[in-house]
Design an enzyme around this catalytic site. Structure first.
Site, PDB file in Angstrom:
ATOM      1  CB  SER A  39       2.120  -5.021   3.563  1.00  0.00           C
ATOM      2  OG  SER A  39       0.569  -5.052   4.914  1.00  0.00           O
ATOM      3  CG  LEU A  40      -1.707  -4.788  -0.780  1.00  0.00           C
ATOM      4  CD1 LEU A  40      -1.357  -5.102  -2.298  1.00  0.00           C
ATOM      5  CD2 LEU A  40      -2.028  -3.284  -0.874  1.00  0.00           C
TER       6      LEU A  40
ATOM      7  NE  ARG B  90      -3.326  -7.972   4.789  1.00  0.00           N
ATOM      8  CZ  ARG B  90      -2.517  -7.240   3.684  1.00  0.00           C
ATOM      9  NH1 ARG B  90      -3.047  -6.166   3.412  1.00  0.00           N
ATOM     10  NH2 ARG B  90      -1.647  -7.100   5.006  1.00  0.00           N
TER      11      ARG B  90
ATOM     12  CD  GLN C 136      -3.152   0.538   1.999  1.00  0.00           C
ATOM     13  OE1 GLN C 136      -3.352  -0.651   2.292  1.00  0.00           O
ATOM     14  NE2 GLN C 136      -3.815   1.332   2.418  1.00  0.00           N
TER      15      GLN C 136
ATOM     16  CG  HIS D 151       1.641  -4.534   9.112  1.00  0.00           C
ATOM     17  ND1 HIS D 151       1.146  -5.767   8.696  1.00  0.00           N
ATOM     18  CD2 HIS D 151       1.589  -3.752   7.825  1.00  0.00           C
ATOM     19  CE1 HIS D 151       1.412  -5.848   7.567  1.00  0.00           C
ATOM     20  NE2 HIS D 151       1.181  -4.842   6.936  1.00  0.00           N
TER      21      HIS D 151
ATOM     22  CD  GLN E 292       0.914  -9.787   5.505  1.00  0.00           C
ATOM     23  OE1 GLN E 292      -0.138  -9.323   5.338  1.00  0.00           O
ATOM     24  NE2 GLN E 292       1.681 -10.130   4.785  1.00  0.00           N
TER      25      GLN E 292
END
Length: 312
Positions: free
Chosen positions: A94-95, A119, A9, A203, A252
């Site tokens: 991440s994503l 998500r 992101q 996170h 995660q």
């Protein structure tokens, strides 16, 4: 050895994927499949904006994935270059880990899009707007950043969210704690602290409701074993077991993105070339994180893809 890597992101921008779609029917098919899976005109939003709608977590996450996978599919179908033949590992920030797993066949495209929509919605809903924050610490190493976060927490949540490279660490938590950390950066010899324009504190432990939502979603839509190992964000180590991948994707959501360590782990295994799909965000982090000389290629345009086809 070669790793295919996928951005996270913040790499979204209005116009993303537009030129690729104009140049390739393969890319158009990817964007249409994602639109159909989500029941929304996501590609129109990617192409034309408005930016504030594209930036929303629930839109940005599937959009970034769609753009990366479109780039990969063009390489594969028009260039005859398959991931299984040309990549030894995949990884994503991440994503981007979902993009990496889609690329490696652990999830199909429609499932990946729906998982990322879930998500994004769950991460946004986990913490009311204004309660959490994130900040980038520039000129900070991981140990210094953690000490600063511990001091600034003062009974609230403040922790390292992303260890991006040796000079950039992102912290996440309660807004007050993150703001205290930014105010204290000079005391810790950190060059600068910058509050990030994000809608939620990703996170960190405040994301636990989103982790629970993803545990449920991944229970219904579990990954298959990937074609090549994925270097997981939370362990910075290669993994191929489907059940373990599912568990790590849940962890995660609240866990640290160990990107610097992931790059070093791939380098230690013997990866000397990193190919980034759909962005030019991870490449500089890879170069700053690697201990030696590595080759980084970023693919966004048809020209980028055609140049890589010739090089491979």
């Amino acid at each position: 050895m070669r790793a295919f890597i996928f951005p996270g992101q913040g790499s979204q921008s209005v116009g993303m994927g537009k030129a690729l779609a104009e140049a390739s029917s393969v890319a158009r098919e990817v964007f249409q499949e994602v639109d159909d899976a989500l029941g929304q005109h996501l590609f129109k939003l990617m192409s034309e904006g408005p930016e504030d709608q594209l930036t929303l977590t629930e839109n940005a996450q599937p959009a970034i994935m769609a753009n990366a996978i479109a780039t990969l599919r063009v390489l594969e179908k028009e260039g005859g270059v398959t991931l299984a033949a040309k990549a030894d590992y995949v990884a994503g920030h991440s994503l981007g880990e979902y993009s990496a797993l889609c690329a490696a066949g652990a999830f199909d495209l429609a499932t990946t899009a729906r998982l990322l929509k879930t998500r994004g919605q769950a991460m946004q809903a986990a913490v009311p707007v204004g309660v959490g924050a994130m900040a980038a610490l520039l000129g900070a190493d991981i140990d210094t950043a953690q000490k600063l976060a511990d001091t600034a927490a003062d009974g609230e949540v403040c922790t390292v969210a992303n260890d991006n490279d040796p000079s950039q660490v992102v912290i996440s938590g309660h807004k007050g704690a993150v703001e205290r950390a930014v105010a204290l950066v000079k005391d810790y010899g950190i060059k600068r602290g910058v509050l990030l324009p994000v809608s939620a504190p990703f996170h960190c432990p405040l994301m636990q409701p989103a982790a629970d939502a993803m545990a449920e979603a991944l229970g219904t839509n579990p990954p298959a074993a990937p074609l090549v190992p994925v270097v997981a964000n939370v362990t910075a180590a290669p993994v191929s077991d489907a059940a373990e991948i599912r568990d790590l994707l849940v962890q995660q959501v609240t866990g640290r993105v160990r990107w610097r360590e992931s790059v070093r782990a791939m380098e230690d295994i013997g990866v000397g070339q990193f190919v980034e799909f759909g962005g030019k965000v991870l490449g500089p982090m890879v170069k700053r994180s690697a201990s030696g000389e590595v080759e980084v290629t970023s693919l966004i345009s048809m020209d980028d893809i055609e140049a890589l086809i010739k090089a491979l």
